[in-house]
Design a protein around this motif. Sequence first.
Motif, PDB file in Angstrom:
ATOM      1  N   MET A 101       0.868  -1.178   0.000  1.00 28.96           N
ATOM      2  CA  MET A 101       0.000   0.000   0.000  1.00 28.96           C
ATOM      3  C   MET A 101       0.903   1.226   0.000  1.00 28.96           C
ATOM      4  SD  MET A 101      -3.375  -0.798   0.387  1.00 28.96           S
ATOM      5  CE  MET A 101      -4.234   0.413   1.372  1.00 28.96           C
ATOM      6  N   ILE A 102       0.396   2.292  -0.592  1.00 28.64           N
ATOM      7  CA  ILE A 102       1.099   3.571  -0.512  1.00 28.64           C
ATOM      8  C   ILE A 102       0.114   4.599   0.028  1.00 28.64           C
ATOM      9  CG2 ILE A 102       0.650   4.164  -2.934  1.00 28.64           C
ATOM     10  CD1 ILE A 102       3.501   5.582  -2.775  1.00 28.64           C
ATOM     11  N   SER A 103       0.601   5.405   0.949  1.00 30.82           N
ATOM     12  CA  SER A 103      -0.242   6.428   1.569  1.00 30.82           C
ATOM     13  C   SER A 103       0.367   7.801   1.319  1.00 30.82           C
ATOM     14  CB  SER A 103      -0.347   6.180   3.074  1.00 30.82           C
ATOM     15  OG  SER A 103       0.906   6.436   3.698  1.00 30.82           O
ATOM     16  N   ILE A 104      -0.436   8.808   1.607  1.00 29.99           N
ATOM     17  CA  ILE A 104       0.063  10.186   1.536  1.00 29.99           C
ATOM     18  C   ILE A 104       1.279  10.339   2.450  1.00 29.99           C
ATOM     19  CG2 ILE A 104      -0.505  12.578   2.140  1.00 29.99           C
ATOM     20  CD1 ILE A 104      -1.768  11.705  -0.466  1.00 29.99           C
ATOM     21  N   GLY A 105       1.231   9.715   3.624  1.00 25.10           N
ATOM     22  CA  GLY A 105       2.362   9.768   4.556  1.00 25.10           C
ATOM     23  C   GLY A 105       3.619   9.159   3.966  1.00 25.10           C
ATOM     24  N   ASP A 106       3.474   8.025   3.251  1.00 30.12           N
ATOM     25  CA  ASP A 106       4.631   7.395   2.605  1.00 30.12           C
ATOM     26  C   ASP A 106       5.253   8.342   1.582  1.00 30.12           C
ATOM     27  OD1 ASP A 106       4.185   4.937   3.974  1.00 30.12           O
ATOM     28  OD2 ASP A 106       2.863   4.213   2.378  1.00 30.12           O
ATOM     29  N   ILE A 107       4.401   9.003   0.819  1.00 31.72           N
ATOM     30  CA  ILE A 107       4.891   9.932  -0.205  1.00 31.72           C
ATOM     31  C   ILE A 107       5.603  11.114   0.446  1.00 31.72           C
ATOM     32  CG2 ILE A 107       4.163  11.560  -2.002  1.00 31.72           C
ATOM     33  CD1 ILE A 107       1.962   9.437  -2.702  1.00 31.72           C
ATOM     34  N   ASN A 108       5.018  11.670   1.490  1.00 30.77           N
ATOM     35  CA  ASN A 108       5.668  12.792   2.188  1.00 30.77           C
ATOM     36  C   ASN A 108       7.001  12.377   2.798  1.00 30.77           C
ATOM     37  OD1 ASN A 108       3.903  14.925   1.681  1.00 30.77           O
ATOM     38  ND2 ASN A 108       2.499  14.227   3.264  1.00 30.77           N
ATOM     39  N   ARG A 109       7.039  11.213   3.431  1.00 28.45           N
ATOM     40  CA  ARG A 109       8.312  10.735   4.002  1.00 28.45           C
ATOM     41  C   ARG A 109       9.360  10.569   2.910  1.00 28.45           C
ATOM     42  NH1 ARG A 109       4.847   8.374   7.422  1.00 28.45           N
ATOM     43  NH2 ARG A 109       4.530   6.501   6.179  1.00 28.45           N
ATOM     44  N   GLY A 110       8.947  10.034   1.772  1.00 29.48           N
ATOM     45  CA  GLY A 110       9.889   9.859   0.665  1.00 29.48           C
ATOM     46  C   GLY A 110      10.444  11.173   0.166  1.00 29.48           C
ATOM     47  N   LEU A 111       9.563  12.133  -0.037  1.00 27.84           N
ATOM     48  CA  LEU A 111      10.003  13.427  -0.551  1.00 27.84           C
ATOM     49  C   LEU A 111      10.812  14.208   0.473  1.00 27.84           C
ATOM     50  CD1 LEU A 111       6.824  14.622  -2.469  1.00 27.84           C
ATOM     51  CD2 LEU A 111       9.003  13.910  -3.457  1.00 27.84           C
ATOM     52  N   PHE A 112      10.355  14.226   1.715  1.00 32.53           N
ATOM     53  CA  PHE A 112      10.988  15.075   2.713  1.00 32.53           C
ATOM     54  C   PHE A 112      12.236  14.463   3.332  1.00 32.53           C
ATOM     55  CE2 PHE A 112       6.479  16.742   3.300  1.00 32.53           C
ATOM     56  CZ  PHE A 112       6.667  17.749   2.383  1.00 32.53           C
ATOM     57  N   PHE A 113      12.219  13.164   3.542  1.00 32.84           N
ATOM     58  CA  PHE A 113      13.363  12.547   4.222  1.00 32.84           C
ATOM     59  C   PHE A 113      14.311  11.842   3.259  1.00 32.84           C
ATOM     60  CE2 PHE A 113      10.149  12.722   7.664  1.00 32.84           C
ATOM     61  CZ  PHE A 113      10.814  13.632   8.455  1.00 32.84           C
ATOM     62  N   GLN A 114      13.787  10.974   2.395  1.00 35.58           N
ATOM     63  CA  GLN A 114      14.676  10.258   1.490  1.00 35.58           C
ATOM     64  C   GLN A 114      15.285  11.167   0.439  1.00 35.58           C
ATOM     65  OE1 GLN A 114      12.446   6.898  -0.034  1.00 35.58           O
ATOM     66  NE2 GLN A 114      12.483   5.851   1.924  1.00 35.58           N
ATOM     67  N   ARG A 115      14.502  12.097  -0.069  1.00 36.58           N
ATOM     68  CA  ARG A 115      15.022  13.046  -1.062  1.00 36.58           C
ATOM     69  C   ARG A 115      15.668  14.257  -0.389  1.00 36.58           C
ATOM     70  NH1 ARG A 115      13.331  12.915  -6.509  1.00 36.58           N
ATOM     71  NH2 ARG A 115      14.896  14.526  -6.615  1.00 36.58           N
ATOM     72  N   GLY A 116      15.444  14.426   0.898  1.00 39.88           N
ATOM     73  CA  GLY A 116      16.091  15.493   1.638  1.00 39.88           C
ATOM     74  C   GLY A 116      15.563  16.886   1.402  1.00 39.88           C
ATOM     75  N   PHE A 117      14.329  17.007   0.943  1.00 38.82           N
ATOM     76  CA  PHE A 117      13.788  18.326   0.637  1.00 38.82           C
ATOM     77  C   PHE A 117      13.558  19.184   1.877  1.00 38.82           C
ATOM     78  CE2 PHE A 117      11.945  16.491  -3.501  1.00 38.82           C
ATOM     79  CZ  PHE A 117      13.070  16.866  -4.206  1.00 38.82           C
ATOM     80  N   LEU A 118      13.531  18.596   3.057  1.00 41.49           N
ATOM     81  CA  LEU A 118      13.339  19.400   4.267  1.00 41.49           C
ATOM     82  C   LEU A 118      14.579  20.236   4.588  1.00 41.49           C
ATOM     83  CD1 LEU A 118      11.429  17.195   6.866  1.00 41.49           C
ATOM     84  CD2 LEU A 118      10.625  19.191   5.626  1.00 41.49           C
ATOM     85  N   GLY A 119      15.715  19.751   4.178  1.00 40.05           N
ATOM     86  CA  GLY A 119      16.947  20.455   4.486  1.00 40.05           C
ATOM     87  C   GLY A 119      17.247  21.629   3.575  1.00 40.05           C
ATOM     88  N   GLN A 120      16.410  21.849   2.592  1.00 41.66           N
ATOM     89  CA  GLN A 120      16.690  22.916   1.619  1.00 41.66           C
ATOM     90  C   GLN A 120      16.040  24.212   1.995  1.00 41.66           C
ATOM     91  OE1 GLN A 120      15.624  21.435  -2.243  1.00 41.66           O
ATOM     92  NE2 GLN A 120      17.190  19.878  -2.197  1.00 41.66           N
TER      93      GLN A 120
END
Length: 151
Positions: free
Chosen positions: A132-151
């Motif tokens: 399953m994929i959730s909105i939370g999974d997508i946000n975690r992927g973008l913000f943590f795995q891709r590191g967009f929070l650090g920008q």
Amino acid sequence: MLVQEVMSTGVVTAFPTDSVRSVVIKMLSRHCGAVPVIDEHQNLIGLVALRDVMLPLFPNFGDYIHDNVHSRDFTEMEEGYPDILRKKIESIMSKNPLTVAPHTPILEAASFMGRKHFRRIPVAENGKLLGMISIGDINRGLFFQRGFLGQ
């Protein structure tokens, strides 16, 4: 980033002949809002959400038109909840749910969710449930795995 990189695997599932009660217990104990329904070959055949468990309590439009006084008796509706819990999941599940493939870009999956107002979608390939994929999974992927929070 692809769905397969952020999706949840090992998800809780149900069979169409499971009772609604047993599936609600799974949902509440695992803190999940939807459970994929599979057959004996792991083919995805439906999806049941907590919302689906509540909807049978409410009158349909025809019932409301013919008896708008009694069709809004919320105490009576609540007393009918045990009857719904005894039903089989196949009687309330959404059949042939929208799915995404594991190689789908996550923003494409998010666009499906946004258009349909879904918080999660099963991931399947050739009819087989993979996760399953959730909105939370997508946000975690973008913000943590891709590191967009650090920008």
